[in-house]
Each structure stands twice: as structure tokens, then as C-alpha cells.
Scaffold this motif. Structure first.
Motif, PDB file in Angstrom:
ATOM      1  N   SER A   1       0.845  -1.184   0.000  1.00  0.00           N
ATOM      2  CA  SER A   1       0.000   0.000   0.000  1.00  0.00           C
ATOM      3  C   SER A   1       0.883   1.238   0.000  1.00  0.00           C
ATOM      4  N   ASN A   2       0.486   2.241  -0.790  1.00  0.00           N
ATOM      5  CA  ASN A   2       1.205   3.514  -0.766  1.00  0.00           C
ATOM      6  C   ASN A   2       0.967   4.254   0.544  1.00  0.00           C
ATOM      7  N   ARG A   3      -0.044   3.806   1.282  1.00  0.00           N
ATOM      8  CA  ARG A   3      -0.328   4.402   2.603  1.00  0.00           C
ATOM      9  C   ARG A   3      -0.008   3.377   3.697  1.00  0.00           C
ATOM     10  N   ARG A   4       1.049   2.604   3.492  1.00  0.00           N
ATOM     11  CA  ARG A   4       1.384   1.485   4.367  1.00  0.00           C
ATOM     12  C   ARG A   4       1.446   1.858   5.851  1.00  0.00           C
ATOM     13  N   ASP A   5       2.200   2.922   6.174  1.00  0.00           N
ATOM     14  CA  ASP A   5       2.396   3.235   7.594  1.00  0.00           C
ATOM     15  C   ASP A   5       1.089   3.668   8.270  1.00  0.00           C
ATOM     16  N   GLU A   6       0.276   4.423   7.528  1.00  0.00           N
ATOM     17  CA  GLU A   6      -1.055   4.833   8.010  1.00  0.00           C
ATOM     18  C   GLU A   6      -1.935   3.599   8.243  1.00  0.00           C
ATOM     19  N   LEU A   7      -1.918   2.694   7.280  1.00  0.00           N
ATOM     20  CA  LEU A   7      -2.724   1.469   7.365  1.00  0.00           C
ATOM     21  C   LEU A   7      -2.261   0.599   8.541  1.00  0.00           C
ATOM     22  N   ALA A   8      -0.949   0.497   8.728  1.00  0.00           N
ATOM     23  CA  ALA A   8      -0.406  -0.306   9.834  1.00  0.00           C
ATOM     24  C   ALA A   8      -0.868   0.252  11.173  1.00  0.00           C
ATOM     25  N   LYS A   9      -0.810   1.576  11.306  1.00  0.00           N
ATOM     26  CA  LYS A   9      -1.207   2.195  12.574  1.00  0.00           C
ATOM     27  C   LYS A   9      -2.706   2.007  12.811  1.00  0.00           C
ATOM     28  N   TYR A  10      -3.477   2.184  11.753  1.00  0.00           N
ATOM     29  CA  TYR A  10      -4.938   2.002  11.823  1.00  0.00           C
ATOM     30  C   TYR A  10      -5.283   0.585  12.301  1.00  0.00           C
ATOM     31  N   LEU A  11      -4.617  -0.417  11.724  1.00  0.00           N
ATOM     32  CA  LEU A  11      -4.901  -1.806  12.107  1.00  0.00           C
ATOM     33  C   LEU A  11      -4.446  -2.088  13.537  1.00  0.00           C
ATOM     34  N   GLU A  12      -3.291  -1.564  13.884  1.00  0.00           N
ATOM     35  CA  GLU A  12      -2.793  -1.769  15.253  1.00  0.00           C
ATOM     36  C   GLU A  12      -3.734  -1.128  16.265  1.00  0.00           C
ATOM     37  N   ASP A  13      -4.250   0.044  15.946  1.00  0.00           N
ATOM     38  CA  ASP A  13      -5.200   0.717  16.848  1.00  0.00           C
ATOM     39  C   ASP A  13      -6.481  -0.106  17.005  1.00  0.00           C
ATOM     40  N   LEU A  14      -6.791  -0.917  16.001  1.00  0.00           N
ATOM     41  CA  LEU A  14      -7.981  -1.778  16.092  1.00  0.00           C
ATOM     42  C   LEU A  14      -7.649  -3.128  16.745  1.00  0.00           C
ATOM     43  N   GLY A  15      -6.407  -3.289  17.198  1.00  0.00           N
ATOM     44  CA  GLY A  15      -6.018  -4.522  17.889  1.00  0.00           C
ATOM     45  C   GLY A  15      -5.506  -5.613  16.969  1.00  0.00           C
TER      46      GLY A  15
END
Ligand SMILES: *Cc1c(COP(=O)(O)O)cnc(C)c1O
Length: 365
Positions: A289-303
Motif C-alpha cells: 500500500s502507498n499508505r502502508r504506515d497509516e494502514l499499519a497504525k490504523y490496524l494496530e489501533d484496532l487490535g
């Protein structure tokens, strides 16, 4: 909901009886190094790979390093490795004194691009080490053709792909030898560190066994300046308990991967590509994903636990500054390190857990 990136719990629950029995057998025998468990596992794993010989050792890095050493690769030699791999592949080359020559991967398969190998071959080149990354076999036919043309050894790095196939043939059998890791998180994992080399060459197998046992062919007789890297009885016994479940474990990984492949639908996510020639074993489910770091943080915040394989390309690692490869010179490896994200995938993941990962990714805006 909390979903770890990896959990061994479901598998350990299912194999609890077998794993405890393995421990009891070893304790009962009071024999911990170079015994019947090692021998039995080596036989079972060689058979699983359809190869003649398997030589256990301490870990996957040692399997690769000792194989290079046994083949006589040394200072002044060059070995072709992919620019996108776990650093162990390159370190194995470095440890025998040779130089890893990094070749860019195909952005779709993540594996070494055979079309880019030939231009990197010099008169110093001795071997190619294809890595079957994330659980998918490399495009082996063109690699083997190049190796034949230039008379190079082929050493497969199979650390992430136990049981994967290419054109119906299981990996570990394509070259001169293949190194496996049984690090706990690998598709076949020990309860600690362990590794092995698989080969059809008896002379090489004998040399590998001696090299990992202080260079000794029989007790207190030393033919090589070897090292200590052996597969101990406990780990061999645990591994033997898991070998009969390999297909079941890999099939379960495919169940999860297939759900991700068919149900993840988000324009910010590029799903992994499998070559039609390959049967993937999904060590890693690698999206981009071109928004990889954003996506990683989003998923981590969701557990949801995620990982990056690998966040810094080898040529940009501090320890490999001496290769003299500057930022921008291996753009595909750099692109992967900037965009790749690994989703949770482990034996026994429940439908609810998979649902949660999929719906979370699909809701990412
Ligand atoms: C894990 C791994 C290794 C090294 O294995 P260890 O058992 O951790 O030493 C080598 N190559 C690749 C591609 C790996 O993923």
C-alpha cells in the motif's frame, strides 16, 4: 477484538499430546545430542522434501552458511542473492568471506527477477541463492538455466517455504542444496532454534554433518576446522511431532490466504500475486500500500497485529554500508520496504478473526 500477528496457541493445543510425548521420550532416554530423534527427523524431513539427505543444524543461517562453506565458497567469491530478503541470506555469504551480490526482485512476486541475474555475473560468481520468499517458490527454470550456462551452484533458501511447489515439484530439490530454518514462526517451527540442509549429494551431506560437528567425521578425529551447529534431540523430537501435520498446517494457511484474496477489497491495497506455476504456502501474507504506515497504525489501533518484511532494505542497513550501494540504486527493494505490510496469518485462525481483519481493511479510508 485482539488479533496477534502470529499465535502458536491453536497448533500447540492440537499437538499438545504429541509434543509432550516427544519431550518425555527424550527425557526418558537421557540422550540430548546426536541421537535417534535427530536421525528420525532427518529421515522424515528428507522424505517430505523428496530428497535423499537431510542434515540438521542449529538454525537456518547456519544451514546456509555451512552449505556455502561445504561447497568451497570463500573470500574473493561472489554469490547472487535477492535484494529483498531477510538479512540472513546475505549474512551467510558474508560469513564465509564472500560478497553478496544483490539482484532486484519482481515487484509482483517479491522474488528474485531471473531476467536481472545474468548482468550481475562476473568471473568471481560461484553461486545463486534464490529465496522462496513469503512462501512462494521462485521462477526456478530460468534460474537453473543461467546456473547451468555459467556453471554456478544453486543453493535454495527455503526458510519461508516448507512444502511450497513449483511446476508440481516441491522446493528443496532444485539445486545443489537447500537451507531450511525451523525458527518457531516458520511454517515448520521448532520450540526454539533449529535448521537443516537438504541435498541429494551424499558427499555434500557428509561434509555438512562434519562441519557442524567440529569438522569431525568420527569421534575425536577432525578433518575440517568445523564449528558447533547441531540439531539437538529435543528440537528434533518436537519437529518430528509436527512433520505429519505439515500438509494440514499449510492447507490451513491457504484457507486464510484465500479468504483474504477473495474478500479484501480496498483501492489502497495491492494483494499478493501467485504465479500459476506455484503452490504458495503463505509464510507471510504480503500486501502493498502507498499508505502502508497509516494502514499499519490504523490496524494496530484496532487490535490487529501486523508486521513489515522488511522495513529497511539490506543495502541500506548500517552493517552493509561496505557494499557501497546508495539509496535509489535498488528501487524495487526500496519500494517493497516502503510499501509492504504483512497481515496476521497462522494455523487455527478463526473465521471471526479473519472476518475482523478483512472488514477492518475494507473500512480503511
Ligand atoms: C528465517 C530466515 C533465515 C534464517 O533462519 P534462522 O533459523 O532464523 O537462522 C534465513 N533466510 C530467510 C529467508 C529467513 O526467513
Amino acid at each position: 477484538m485482539k488479533i496477534p500477528f502470529v499465535s502458536f496457541k491453536p497448533m500447540e493445543k492440537e499437538l499438545n499430546t504429541e509434543l509432550r510425548a516427544a519431550f518425555d521420550r527424550v527425557l526418558e532416554r537421557s540422550w540430548y545430542i546426536d541421537g535417534v530423534e535427530d536421525k528420525n527427523f532427518e529421515e522424515a524431513f528428507a522424505e517430505f522434501c523428496g530428497a535423499k539427505y537431510c542434515v540438521g543444524c542449529g538454525n537456518g543461517l547456519d544451514a546456509l552458511m555451512l552449505t556455502l562453506k561445504a561447497l568451497g565458497i570463500k573470500e574473493g567469491d561472489e554469490v547472487i542473492v535477492p535484494s529483498n530478503t531477510y538479512i540472513a541470506t546475505a549474512l551467510a555469504v558474508t560469513y564465509v568471506g564472500a560478497t553478496p551480490i544483490l539482484v532486484e526482485p519482481d515487484i509482483n512476486t517479491f522474488n528474485i527477477n531471473p531476467a536481472l541475474i545474468e548482468e550481475k555475473i562476473t568471473e568471481r560468481t560461484k553461486a545463486i541463492m534464490p529465496v522462496h520468499l513469503y512462501g512462494q517458490a521462485c521462477d526456478m527454470d530460468p534460474i537453473l538455466a543461467i546456473a547451468k550456462k555459467y556453471n554456478l551452484y544453486v543453493i535454495e533458501d527455503c526458510a519461508q517455504a516448507h512444502g511450497a511447489t513449483y511446476k508440481g515439484k516441491i522446493i528443496g530439490n532444485f539445486g545443489d542444496a537447500a537451507g531450511f530454518s525451523f525458527y518457531p514462526g516458520k511454517n515448520l517451527g521448532a520450540l526454539g532454534d533449529a535448521g537443516a540442509t537438504v541435498t541429494n549429494n551424499k558427499e555434500l551431506a557428509d561434509k555438512l554433518r562434519a562441519l557442524g560437528n567440529y569438522g569431525s567425521d568420527y569421534k575425536y578425529h577432525h578433518i575440517y576446522k568445523g564449528t558447533n551447529s547441531r540439531l539437538d534431540e529435543l528440537q528434533a523430537a518436537f519437529l518430528s511431532a509436527k512433520v505429519p501435520f505439515m500438509d494440514k498446517m499449510n492447507n490451513d494457511r491457504r484457507r486464510i490466504a484465500n479468504r483474504y484474496l477473495t474478500e479484501i477489497n480496498n483501492s489502497d491495497v495491492i494483494l499478493p500475486y501467485t504465479m500459476p506455476e506455484c503452490e504458495h504456502v503463505w509464510h507471510v501474507f504480503a500486501i502493498r500500500s502507498n499508505r502502508r504506515d497509516e494502514l499499519a497504525k490504523y490496524l494496530e489501533d484496532l487490535g490487529i497485529g501486523v508486521n513489515k518484511h522488511y522495513p529497511i532494505a539490506i543495502h541500506l542497513q548500517e552493517c552493509y554500508k561496505d557494499l557501497g550501494i546508495k539509496e535509489g540504486e535498488l528501487p524495487i527493494a526500496e519500494e517493497i520496504s516502503a510499501t509492504q505490510l504483512s497481515l496476521p496469518l497462522y494455523y487455527g485462525m478463526t473465521d471471526e478473526e479473519i472476518d475482523y481483519v478483512i472488514s477492518s481493511i475494507n473500512a480503511f479510508k
